[in-house]
Design a protein around this motif. Structure first.
Motif, mmCIF file in Angstrom:
data_model
loop_
_atom_site.group_PDB
_atom_site.id
_atom_site.type_symbol
_atom_site.label_atom_id
_atom_site.label_comp_id
_atom_site.label_asym_id
_atom_site.label_seq_id
_atom_site.Cartn_x
_atom_site.Cartn_y
_atom_site.Cartn_z
ATOM 1 N N THR A 92 0.842 -1.200 0.000
ATOM 2 C CA THR A 92 0.000 0.000 0.000
ATOM 3 C C THR A 92 0.876 1.247 0.000
ATOM 4 O O THR A 92 2.074 1.194 0.292
ATOM 5 C CB THR A 92 -0.921 0.036 1.235
ATOM 6 O OG1 THR A 92 -0.127 0.216 2.419
ATOM 7 C CG2 THR A 92 -1.749 -1.218 1.344
ATOM 8 N N ARG A 94 0.746 3.701 2.115
ATOM 9 C CA ARG A 94 1.190 3.927 3.487
ATOM 10 C C ARG A 94 2.406 3.048 3.810
ATOM 11 O O ARG A 94 3.391 3.516 4.383
ATOM 12 C CB ARG A 94 0.064 3.620 4.463
ATOM 13 C CG ARG A 94 0.405 3.933 5.923
ATOM 14 C CD ARG A 94 -0.642 3.320 6.859
ATOM 15 N NE ARG A 94 -1.990 3.708 6.485
ATOM 16 C CZ ARG A 94 -2.576 4.833 6.897
ATOM 17 N NH1 ARG A 94 -1.915 5.669 7.693
ATOM 18 N NH2 ARG A 94 -3.821 5.102 6.525
ATOM 19 N N GLU A 95 2.326 1.773 3.454
ATOM 20 C CA GLU A 95 3.424 0.848 3.739
ATOM 21 C C GLU A 95 4.695 1.252 3.010
ATOM 22 O O GLU A 95 5.797 1.163 3.564
ATOM 23 C CB GLU A 95 3.015 -0.572 3.360
ATOM 24 C CG GLU A 95 1.948 -1.169 4.265
ATOM 25 C CD GLU A 95 1.353 -2.454 3.709
ATOM 26 O OE1 GLU A 95 0.755 -3.204 4.499
ATOM 27 O OE2 GLU A 95 1.487 -2.703 2.480
ATOM 28 N N GLU A 98 6.152 4.356 4.826
ATOM 29 C CA GLU A 98 6.728 3.969 6.117
ATOM 30 C C GLU A 98 8.005 3.156 5.930
ATOM 31 O O GLU A 98 8.986 3.335 6.658
ATOM 32 C CB GLU A 98 5.705 3.171 6.933
ATOM 33 C CG GLU A 98 4.527 4.011 7.432
ATOM 34 C CD GLU A 98 3.515 3.185 8.200
ATOM 35 O OE1 GLU A 98 3.512 1.935 8.035
ATOM 36 O OE2 GLU A 98 2.724 3.768 8.967
ATOM 37 N N TRP A 110 6.209 11.744 6.272
ATOM 38 C CA TRP A 110 5.595 11.214 5.061
ATOM 39 C C TRP A 110 4.137 11.638 4.935
ATOM 40 O O TRP A 110 3.605 11.708 3.824
ATOM 41 C CB TRP A 110 5.726 9.694 5.001
ATOM 42 C CG TRP A 110 5.079 8.912 6.108
ATOM 43 C CD1 TRP A 110 5.680 8.417 7.229
ATOM 44 C CD2 TRP A 110 3.709 8.515 6.188
ATOM 45 N NE1 TRP A 110 4.770 7.741 8.000
ATOM 46 C CE2 TRP A 110 3.558 7.779 7.387
ATOM 47 C CE3 TRP A 110 2.593 8.712 5.364
ATOM 48 C CZ2 TRP A 110 2.333 7.249 7.785
ATOM 49 C CZ3 TRP A 110 1.377 8.185 5.756
ATOM 50 C CH2 TRP A 110 1.250 7.459 6.952
ATOM 51 N N ARG A 111 3.494 11.948 6.045
ATOM 52 C CA ARG A 111 2.108 12.408 5.992
ATOM 53 C C ARG A 111 2.011 13.752 5.269
ATOM 54 O O ARG A 111 1.072 13.989 4.497
ATOM 55 C CB ARG A 111 1.531 12.513 7.403
ATOM 56 C CG ARG A 111 1.433 11.176 8.125
ATOM 57 C CD ARG A 111 1.088 11.334 9.585
ATOM 58 N NE ARG A 111 1.130 10.064 10.286
ATOM 59 C CZ ARG A 111 2.261 9.510 10.750
ATOM 60 N NH1 ARG A 111 3.416 10.119 10.573
ATOM 61 N NH2 ARG A 111 2.220 8.344 11.369
ATOM 62 N N ALA A 114 2.545 13.110 1.594
ATOM 63 C CA ALA A 114 1.344 12.515 1.008
ATOM 64 C C ALA A 114 0.275 13.573 0.770
ATOM 65 O O ALA A 114 -0.402 13.575 -0.273
ATOM 66 C CB ALA A 114 0.813 11.415 1.925
ATOM 67 N N THR A 120 -3.216 11.490 0.187
ATOM 68 C CA THR A 120 -3.814 11.198 1.489
ATOM 69 C C THR A 120 -4.959 10.200 1.390
ATOM 70 O O THR A 120 -5.082 9.280 2.220
ATOM 71 C CB THR A 120 -4.307 12.500 2.155
ATOM 72 O OG1 THR A 120 -3.195 13.392 2.304
ATOM 73 C CG2 THR A 120 -4.877 12.212 3.530
ATOM 74 N N LEU A 123 -3.765 6.281 0.753
ATOM 75 C CA LEU A 123 -2.797 5.651 1.650
ATOM 76 C C LEU A 123 -3.005 4.146 1.797
ATOM 77 O O LEU A 123 -2.039 3.390 1.950
ATOM 78 C CB LEU A 123 -2.833 6.324 3.027
ATOM 79 C CG LEU A 123 -2.287 7.755 3.087
ATOM 80 C CD1 LEU A 123 -2.448 8.327 4.487
ATOM 81 C CD2 LEU A 123 -0.817 7.787 2.670
ATOM 82 N N ASP A 124 -4.221 3.679 1.787
ATOM 83 C CA ASP A 124 -4.496 2.250 1.985
ATOM 84 C C ASP A 124 -4.764 1.518 0.668
ATOM 85 O O ASP A 124 -5.232 0.372 0.665
ATOM 86 C CB ASP A 124 -5.679 2.083 2.939
ATOM 87 C CG ASP A 124 -5.364 2.610 4.334
ATOM 88 O OD1 ASP A 124 -4.246 2.336 4.830
ATOM 89 O OD2 ASP A 124 -6.213 3.327 4.901
#
Length: 312
Positions: A92, A94-95, A98, A110-111, A114, A120, A123-124
């Motif tokens: 994903t 997000r992954e 991270e 990273w937020r 994004a 945003t 992310l998933d």
């Protein structure tokens, strides 16, 4: 000391010379652009800067480090967005952010990246489900997540829609303003003209020109194109004698529209001539030269060489 130093860079593949003595230096805090026709050696040049390829000859330094011999140290200070990249399809957004952030001692938030890159709400979402433009934005974020002192961006906004492209330009300007030096490879002339402090035009494996965007535009064969429809016939011979005139084209009846290629000085001279003859210039339009014009002038010999080769 320049942030990036490239001197006498040479590289050949299978006996075909791709780089033939490329030289340039990038100063701290600038956005330095690389332009050139397809196959000119742009990507090979930046891959040597990134340490992804070893040059056959020449010298490359990034903050005084050899990208090949000092690869580990260079990766701590240099971020890169490659022309073509892939991630595992099930990872994903997000992954990925991270994971890449975990590679660095002091990663960026990273937020924030994004959010700035419009990711945003993605992310998933798995990488394999992202659109081409969304993947491109993710790779830009991954290039910046290590808080690099130098970032290399190869075809920065390919696949992005006009709004996303302009948002990305603003982000890169913010990155530069924070003290990061940017090396940008692009095919978008508007992008180069908007972002770059200086530009190297690579042609046939060599630097054909190195200047500011305005400096390169000033090298164009003509800097101004003026067009109008005269209220009554105008003698083209008088126009041809005006200062700075490079070309005069006249349309046929009933339009009679005239297109003049010249310089800024030409515009005033044409208007004075029209005033003396009491001729009105209908639908008058004056357009300055752009980086496109300069690029075509600097690289037009490639097209000529290809044409001659095909004819022979």
């Amino acid at each position: 000391m320049s942030v990036i130093e490239v001197s006498g860079l040479k590289k050949a593949y299978g006996g075909r010379t791709v780089l033939d003595g490329v030289e340039f230096a990038v100063e701290e805090g600038e956005i330095f652009g690389i332009l050139g026709p397809n196959g000119a050696g742009k990507t090979t040049t930046v891959e040597c800067v990134e340490g992804l390829r070893s040059p056959d000859a020449g010298r490359v330094r990034v903050l005084g480090l050899d990208p090949v011999a000092d690869r580990e140290r260079v990766t701590r200070v240099l971020g890169a967005q490659l022309q073509e990249s892939e991630l595992q399809a099930k990872l994903t957004v997000r992954e990925a952010l991270e994971l890449y952030g975990a590679f660095y001692r002091r990663p960026a938030d990273w937020r924030h990246l994004a959010q700035r890159l419009g990711l945003t709400d993605r992310l998933d979402v798995r990488f394999g489900k992202l659109s081409g433009g969304q993947k491109q934005r993710l790779f830009i974020a991954l290039a910046l997540i290590g808080n690099p002192r130098v970032v290399v961006l190869d075809e920065l906004t390919t696949g992005l829609d006009p709004r996303a492209r302009r948002d990305t330009w603003q982000l890169i300007e913010e990155v530069r303003d924070s003290g990061v030096t940017v090396l940008l490879v692009t095919h978008f002339m508007e992008e180069a003209q908007r972002l770059c402090d200086r530009i190297a035009v690579i042609d046939k494996g060599r630097v054909a020109a190195l200047d500011t965007p305005q400096g390169l535009i000033g090298r164009a064969s003509s800097s101004t194109v003026m067009s109008f429809t005269p209220s009554q016939p105008l003698d083209q011979r008088e126009l041809a004698l005006l200062p700075g005139i490079a070309a005069v084209e006249a349309g046929h009846e009933p339009d009679r529209r005239i297109v003049i290629t010249g310089t800024d000085e030409t515009v005033g001279a044409v208007l004075s001539l029209l005033a003396r003859h009491r001729i009105t210039a209908g639908r008058l339009r004056v357009v300055d030269a752009t980086l496109d014009d300069a690029f075509l002038d600097l690289t037009e010999d490639i097209t000529e060489d290809l044409t001659e080769h095909q004819e022979s």
